[in-house]
Design a protein around this motif. Structure first.
Motif, mmCIF file in Angstrom:
data_model
loop_
_atom_site.group_PDB
_atom_site.id
_atom_site.type_symbol
_atom_site.label_atom_id
_atom_site.label_comp_id
_atom_site.label_asym_id
_atom_site.label_seq_id
_atom_site.Cartn_x
_atom_site.Cartn_y
_atom_site.Cartn_z
ATOM 1 N N ASP A 99 10.450 12.795 8.930
ATOM 2 C CA ASP A 99 9.304 12.176 9.620
ATOM 3 C C ASP A 99 8.238 13.221 9.968
ATOM 4 N N ASP A 141 0.888 11.187 1.933
ATOM 5 C CA ASP A 141 1.452 10.564 0.725
ATOM 6 C C ASP A 141 2.354 11.544 -0.038
ATOM 7 N N GLU A 146 9.361 3.735 10.031
ATOM 8 C CA GLU A 146 10.499 3.420 10.893
ATOM 9 C C GLU A 146 11.025 4.731 11.514
ATOM 10 N N ASP A 182 12.704 7.381 3.258
ATOM 11 C CA ASP A 182 12.279 5.983 3.170
ATOM 12 C C ASP A 182 11.836 5.480 4.536
ATOM 13 N N VAL A 215 8.357 7.095 5.431
ATOM 14 C CA VAL A 215 7.222 6.540 4.704
ATOM 15 C C VAL A 215 6.915 5.107 5.151
ATOM 16 N N THR A 216 7.954 4.372 5.538
ATOM 17 C CA THR A 216 7.721 2.987 5.962
ATOM 18 C C THR A 216 7.454 2.881 7.457
ATOM 19 N N THR A 260 6.907 5.867 -5.143
ATOM 20 C CA THR A 260 5.968 6.182 -4.067
ATOM 21 C C THR A 260 6.503 7.246 -3.110
ATOM 22 N N ARG A 306 16.580 3.918 11.835
ATOM 23 C CA ARG A 306 17.229 3.800 10.536
ATOM 24 C C ARG A 306 18.699 4.234 10.611
#
Lengths: 427, 427
Positions: free
Chosen positions: B359, B367, B404, B398, B401-402, B156, B409
């Motif tokens: 970000d 996407d 955060e 990561d 996309v999530t 993804t 992170r």
């Protein structure tokens, strides 16, 4: 093509750029050299002093120029009130990329046009070391080979040629009629328009058949066959077969749009060709017309000659396009200047050419014995027809070279008189 | 490549230009249409009404735009105080040139950039009829094929990749060390720099051997082999053999500099390739950076996709080059937009990419499952080395996309923390 082994590849490429920048000139020049050789935007691991010494491009000179007076290209950093302009020379070690035109391009003309450190960047000259000469065979026919094939060996005037007009749309009968008229009028050279490739309604194979049949029959009567440059521009896989069908039919020239097949496409054809390659420069303006950006004709013509064109379009004096006579004169001089001691190709004067400017062109370019002068509308729009247009062009050039005024010659050449009446008042 | 017979070639090409002219807009538009189809600068014999009806390009619309505020390109005729600017659409009958990209280029982007009737001329869009789709196969692998070959089917996130840096000059041992470090850090994709072609001191064949040996040994340990795009850019005659040696060594990708081999060169490779083709856009700026001249990315990317690249460079958000984020965002959207209903290729984000902008990039492009994000210096300059740089990139994406924050992170990823400290303050 002969690729030397690693040990014999030495020398440097000298690339000359005209740049404008709001940064200190030396700093901007260093960014170009770094981006196009060993560097990136930050220092990285393994970027040793030894590696840099062996592979870094080096700024050899920075000579300030007057500002262009134009606003910077988009994205240029800094305050343009601080802008300065310069001609810089950057030296690239040839062992970074080897004697390969595509990889040379990636180095001297790759990402650098996108650098925000520059508000103007134009590649204006390129000197390549001898190893390119041993790799790229260049023109197989050049000036002498072309004149011989056109039946004009030793001729002192220019080759007189034309472009089939209308550019597209003539059917087989009309094309045959036109070509016969031109051949019987004693033309030296005919070419397809750059728009006339391999259209499905009248494919190249049929065109070759129609044209060569006419030309051979005309040659039986006149004793001489004009050179006809068939436009074989197409995907690479078709270039060799397109060439071969021209060759098999007894044709003596093929044409490609250099920018449509790429320098690499021309070189591919050159390796397989047994006929002169007529190099059209369509699309040249897309990367050359802005004085702030792109690649100048001096560079374009060197690469075209390396990869093997025999004829190269230079635009013409008093043309219908944007270039001045000074610019066109410089382009013709460039093509005439030996490259690595040779690579002599035929400068092709084209665009808005008519009998009425033969004297003006001759005064500008001198001895025309290496030239091909193409008149499209300047021949086909003649009130007496295309054949009369050919006669008018020939008379005009003969008068110019022998020092006779065009108006004086027109008194005994009705074809020239009609052409001067038609075109004599163009600027 | 399948060439349809004459009877099935129908439809029209729509070319959109942005022009500025001191002539009446409709007149300037008509000059373009005439010059690029049946006309020349004067009326000629055999230019019948029937021929014009069948072959003339037609101006379909003229929509006025605000002036650019820039002085006209050199050679523009008329008083620029009268200048007007417009977006025009010109329709070309496809039977004029057939479904051939090189001959299409001669028609829609040939001599017209040189016309003195225009002071600005930019080809900004191009729509081709379905017959191009039946002629040009397009990408053989595209997004899904690439992800599968890289061992990331169904992932993804974006593919995370890098460019070998320094760009040129690494020896076999250094390159092996670097590639091993990257592979063991779990990178998805590695590519040669566009400057790294086939240098005589460390030829492509040796590079393939060194890299594939390392990658296979790493894959034995990790269970996954990154895709490595070997830069096989060279003269056409070498493209197939260069590809074949990559294929024979178990490599999974080849790269070409599109503008160095030409669209025709890419198509030639596509016909012979069994691996994805990574399309680099170096030299794009030479014909695209001026807002007054040349060919826009929207057109470039359509042609590149037609001739068969699987991956296409779009530049990146917050890049080191001249384009704005809006322009890059539009380019990515263009590549994602279906062409003739398909031709899905991987947009490649590259230039100045670092973990610190994951970000910001994600917010802009959405996407990322179809993307390849390349960081060169952004990975290799990491204080912990290139492997730590890969980890930082992966963590950053990561987190993005999530949802955060990168700083959050970074509290549990020392690699990302180090990267943010290094690059976090870049604009």
């Amino acid at each position: 093509m002969h690729r030397p082994d690693g040990g014999s590849v030495s020398g440097n490429v000298l690339a000359t750029y005209e740049i404008a920048t709001a940064l200190p000139l030396e700093k901007a020049a260093a960014v170009i050299a770094g981006e196009q050789s060993s560097g990136t935007f930050v220092a990285v691991a393994r970027e040793s002093a030894e590696l840099k010494a062996r592979h870094a491009a080096v700024v050899r000179s920075v000579d300030e120029l007057p500002l262009s007076g134009r606003p910077p290209l988009p994205g240029a950093v800094g305050d343009w009130a601080d802008a300065r302009r310069a001609r810089i020379v950057v030296e690239f070690p040839v062992h970074n990329f080897g004697p390969s035109v595509p990889n040379l391009l990636a180095a001297v003309a790759g990402n650098l046009f996108e650098l925000r450190e520059l508000g103007e960047l134009r590649l204006v000259d390129l000197e390549v070391p001898d190893v390119f000469g041993t790799t790229y065979a260049g023109p197989a026919f050049g000036v002498e080979g072309t004149k011989a094939l056109a039946g004009k060996a030793g001729a002192t005037g220019p080759l007189i040629g034309t472009i089939v007009k209308p550019s597209v749309g003539l059917g087989p009968e009309e094309l045959a009629e036109l070509v016969e008229e031109l051949a019987m009028a004693g033309i030296d050279f005919i070419k397809d328009d750059e728009l006339q490739g391999n259209p499905p309604g009248f494919p190249l194979a049929d065109r070759v058949h129609v044209v060569m049949d006419v030309l051979k029959r005309a040659a039986d009567r006149t004793g001489r066959m004009p050179m006809y440059a068939f436009n074989i521009t197409d995907d690479i896989s078709h270039l060799a077969s397109n060439h071969d069908l021209v060759r098999a039919a007894g044709g003596t020239c093929v044409m490609v749009v250099i920018n449509a097949v790429g320098f690499a496409g021309v070189q591919y054809l050159r390796e397989r060709a047994e006929l002169p390659i007529h190099g059209h420069r369509a699309m040249f303006g897309a990367f050359a017309r802005s004085p702030q950006l792109g690649i100048a004709f001096r560079v374009f013509q060197k690469l075209a000659r390396l990869v093997g064109v025999d004829h190269l379009h230079t635009n013409g004096i008093a043309n219908k396009f944007y270039e001045t006579d000074d610019e066109v004169g410089a382009s013709i001089t460039d093509v005439r200047t030996p490259l690595l001691g040779g690579y002599h190709v035929v400068p092709v004067l084209s665009s808005g050419q008519t009998p009425a400017i033969a004297d003006r062109t001759y005064a500008r370019v001198g001895d025309p014995s290496d030239l091909l002068v193409l008149a499209g509308g300047g021949i086909h729009a003649h009130p007496g027809g295309s054949g009369a247009g050919v006669t008018a062009m020939r008379e005009a050039w003969d008068a110019a070279v022998t020092g006779e005024a065009l108006t004086a010659r027109a008194e005994r050449s009705p074809e020239l008189a009609a052409s001067l009446a038609q075109f004599g008042d163009r600027p």
